[in-house]
Scaffold this motif. Sequence first.
Motif, PDB file in Angstrom:
ATOM      1  N   GLY A 179       0.809  -1.213   0.000  1.00 49.36           N
ATOM      2  CA  GLY A 179       0.000   0.000   0.000  1.00 49.36           C
ATOM      3  C   GLY A 179       0.844   1.265   0.000  1.00 49.36           C
ATOM      4  N   GLN A 180       1.866   1.310   0.849  1.00 53.93           N
ATOM      5  CA  GLN A 180       2.739   2.481   0.914  1.00 53.93           C
ATOM      6  C   GLN A 180       3.550   2.660  -0.367  1.00 53.93           C
ATOM      7  N   THR A 181       4.051   1.562  -0.925  1.00 55.87           N
ATOM      8  CA  THR A 181       4.876   1.654  -2.128  1.00 55.87           C
ATOM      9  C   THR A 181       4.062   2.165  -3.306  1.00 55.87           C
ATOM     10  N   VAL A 182       2.858   1.641  -3.488  1.00 52.82           N
ATOM     11  CA  VAL A 182       1.987   2.103  -4.579  1.00 52.82           C
ATOM     12  C   VAL A 182       1.671   3.579  -4.398  1.00 52.82           C
ATOM     13  N   SER A 183       1.402   3.993  -3.150  1.00 49.01           N
ATOM     14  CA  SER A 183       1.076   5.390  -2.873  1.00 49.01           C
ATOM     15  C   SER A 183       2.239   6.319  -3.206  1.00 49.01           C
ATOM     16  N   ILE A 184       3.445   5.942  -2.799  1.00 50.21           N
ATOM     17  CA  ILE A 184       4.616   6.800  -3.012  1.00 50.21           C
ATOM     18  C   ILE A 184       4.993   6.866  -4.484  1.00 50.21           C
ATOM     19  N   PHE A 185       4.967   5.743  -5.180  1.00 48.98           N
ATOM     20  CA  PHE A 185       5.426   5.727  -6.570  1.00 48.98           C
ATOM     21  C   PHE A 185       4.312   6.049  -7.567  1.00 48.98           C
ATOM     22  N   SER A 186       3.121   6.372  -7.069  1.00 49.14           N
ATOM     23  CA  SER A 186       2.078   6.921  -7.934  1.00 49.14           C
ATOM     24  C   SER A 186       2.214   8.430  -8.058  1.00 49.14           C
ATOM     25  N   LEU A 187       3.063   9.031  -7.212  1.00 46.58           N
ATOM     26  CA  LEU A 187       3.295  10.464  -7.279  1.00 46.58           C
ATOM     27  C   LEU A 187       4.114  10.806  -8.524  1.00 46.58           C
ATOM     28  N   PRO A 188       3.934  12.019  -9.061  1.00 44.78           N
ATOM     29  CA  PRO A 188       4.762  12.432 -10.205  1.00 44.78           C
ATOM     30  C   PRO A 188       6.162  12.872  -9.737  1.00 44.78           C
ATOM     31  N   TYR A 189       7.182  12.338 -10.380  1.00 39.23           N
ATOM     32  CA  TYR A 189       8.568  12.736 -10.120  1.00 39.23           C
ATOM     33  C   TYR A 189       9.139  13.294 -11.417  1.00 39.23           C
ATOM     34  N   CYS A 190       9.343  14.596 -11.439  1.00 47.43           N
ATOM     35  CA  CYS A 190       9.766  15.255 -12.675  1.00 47.43           C
ATOM     36  C   CYS A 190      11.117  15.953 -12.529  1.00 47.43           C
ATOM     37  N   GLY A 191      11.790  15.758 -11.418  1.00 46.39           N
ATOM     38  CA  GLY A 191      13.115  16.337 -11.223  1.00 46.39           C
ATOM     39  C   GLY A 191      13.134  17.331 -10.084  1.00 46.39           C
ATOM     40  N   PRO A 192      14.283  17.431  -9.375  1.00 48.15           N
ATOM     41  CA  PRO A 192      15.528  16.679  -9.580  1.00 48.15           C
ATOM     42  C   PRO A 192      15.389  15.215  -9.145  1.00 48.15           C
ATOM     43  N   ASN A 193      16.443  14.430  -9.423  1.00 48.13           N
ATOM     44  CA  ASN A 193      16.383  12.999  -9.105  1.00 48.13           C
ATOM     45  C   ASN A 193      17.464  12.572  -8.121  1.00 48.13           C
ATOM     46  N   LEU A 194      17.959  13.501  -7.316  1.00 47.55           N
ATOM     47  CA  LEU A 194      19.001  13.200  -6.325  1.00 47.55           C
ATOM     48  C   LEU A 194      18.355  12.800  -5.007  1.00 47.55           C
ATOM     49  N   ILE A 195      18.522  11.540  -4.607  1.00 49.58           N
ATOM     50  CA  ILE A 195      18.010  11.055  -3.318  1.00 49.58           C
ATOM     51  C   ILE A 195      19.129  11.179  -2.296  1.00 49.58           C
ATOM     52  N   ASN A 196      18.947  12.062  -1.321  1.00 51.46           N
ATOM     53  CA  ASN A 196      19.978  12.281  -0.305  1.00 51.46           C
ATOM     54  C   ASN A 196      19.871  11.210   0.780  1.00 51.46           C
ATOM     55  N   HIS A 197      20.154   9.987   0.361  1.00 54.52           N
ATOM     56  CA  HIS A 197      20.068   8.829   1.251  1.00 54.52           C
ATOM     57  C   HIS A 197      20.873   7.703   0.623  1.00 54.52           C
ATOM     58  N   PHE A 198      21.030   6.567   1.363  1.00 58.10           N
ATOM     59  CA  PHE A 198      21.767   5.452   0.781  1.00 58.10           C
ATOM     60  C   PHE A 198      20.834   4.345   0.279  1.00 58.10           C
ATOM     61  N   PHE A 199      19.514   4.545   0.405  1.00 56.96           N
ATOM     62  CA  PHE A 199      18.545   3.647  -0.215  1.00 56.96           C
ATOM     63  C   PHE A 199      17.258   4.428  -0.454  1.00 56.96           C
ATOM     64  N   CYS A 200      16.328   3.828  -1.160  1.00 50.40           N
ATOM     65  CA  CYS A 200      15.073   4.508  -1.503  1.00 50.40           C
ATOM     66  C   CYS A 200      14.147   4.504  -0.297  1.00 50.40           C
ATOM     67  N   ASP A 201      14.187   5.563   0.474  1.00 50.05           N
ATOM     68  CA  ASP A 201      13.384   5.689   1.682  1.00 50.05           C
ATOM     69  C   ASP A 201      12.273   6.697   1.434  1.00 50.05           C
ATOM     70  N   ILE A 202      11.237   6.646   2.246  1.00 46.52           N
ATOM     71  CA  ILE A 202      10.075   7.498   2.016  1.00 46.52           C
ATOM     72  C   ILE A 202      10.374   8.991   2.194  1.00 46.52           C
ATOM     73  N   PRO A 203      10.957   9.440   3.326  1.00 42.55           N
ATOM     74  CA  PRO A 203      11.141  10.887   3.511  1.00 42.55           C
ATOM     75  C   PRO A 203      11.902  11.577   2.385  1.00 42.55           C
ATOM     76  N   PRO A 204      13.070  11.063   1.940  1.00 43.54           N
ATOM     77  CA  PRO A 204      13.757  11.771   0.842  1.00 43.54           C
ATOM     78  C   PRO A 204      13.010  11.699  -0.483  1.00 43.54           C
ATOM     79  N   LEU A 205      12.242  10.638  -0.719  1.00 48.11           N
ATOM     80  CA  LEU A 205      11.480  10.554  -1.964  1.00 48.11           C
ATOM     81  C   LEU A 205      10.320  11.544  -1.975  1.00 48.11           C
ATOM     82  N   LEU A 206       9.697  11.763  -0.812  1.00 43.54           N
ATOM     83  CA  LEU A 206       8.608  12.728  -0.755  1.00 43.54           C
ATOM     84  C   LEU A 206       9.091  14.135  -1.094  1.00 43.54           C
ATOM     85  N   LYS A 207      10.347  14.419  -0.779  1.00 44.95           N
ATOM     86  CA  LYS A 207      10.906  15.737  -1.101  1.00 44.95           C
ATOM     87  C   LYS A 207      11.052  15.950  -2.601  1.00 44.95           C
ATOM     88  N   LEU A 208      11.136  14.856  -3.362  1.00 43.36           N
ATOM     89  CA  LEU A 208      11.365  14.957  -4.803  1.00 43.36           C
ATOM     90  C   LEU A 208      10.078  15.001  -5.611  1.00 43.36           C
TER      91      LEU A 208
END
Length: 321
Positions: free
Chosen positions: A165-194
Amino acid sequence: MTSSNDKISGNQSRIEEFILMGFTNFSLKLQLFLFFFFLLIYVFTLLGNLAIISVATLDSLLQTPMYYFLRNLSFLEICYVTVTLPKLLQTFVAKRKTISFYGCCTQMYCFFTLGVTECFLLAVMAYDRYVAICNPLRYFSVMNKKTCLHLAAISWVSGNLISLGQTVSIFSLPYCGPNLINHFFCDIPPLLKLACTDVSANKIAVSVTGFLVLPLPFALVLYSYGRIIAAILHISTNMGRRKVFSTCASHFVSVTLFFGTGAFTYVRVKTSDSPDNDKLLSLLYSVVTPLLNPLIYSLRNQEVKGGLRKLLRRNVEINET
């Protein structure tokens, strides 16, 4: 930044890959040191948890509910570090520090499936210890094979469903740039910033989910250990009290470390917090806890040590014949 030609809206295009920054702000010498440091952690975590699985599976004296759940936990920890550490190691030495959009999605799904499953599994293990210490005469009737199988299955299925449920919710968001994740893995807080849209509802959903899968299982852990401590106080001998309390205290430290750092990260999702602090917290529950669990839960246990010695002796005898 790498983007596809498929338009989302207007002039915005969907990102096809992300760049994991990891700890690239450190000097090259420090990054090289961290590469070997985390590589050793990865190897020791794998070996420690594989040893637990092997001993608990092959030793007939360890075919009890406690060791059934320990096998589950050790398998989970192996998967847990394998989801994040290889990619972290890559960021230290590879020029390309990218992860594909769907690779990022898969990593998040696996990571949260394992994390949520561990929350429930730790609560189940605390309940198992409560029954064993507070109701020893009814232990094997309460924690029978069917019950253990159901409790483990509920933990794994719950982890998968909540993570999906969480993964579908997060990756249904539009990501149009930038694409720099300030983390060492794909975590929710840094992805929400993008995400290039309002994520207020997503942050609330993450906090609610975090409350359900962290404080509630932890409350069951607290209740179980509270009853265990009360039972310990009624043990007549000081040595008996000391032995049980020592084991339970070490278990509780590990559980508190996992739940505490996880709750601080996901129950509150604030974009103003320091990314470096988030990365350090993530290291505690995604790297340090899987490393410590073999030591805390099993390798300090005399039964496991005895089983490990028998396994090694058996291998030596086979090699000599």
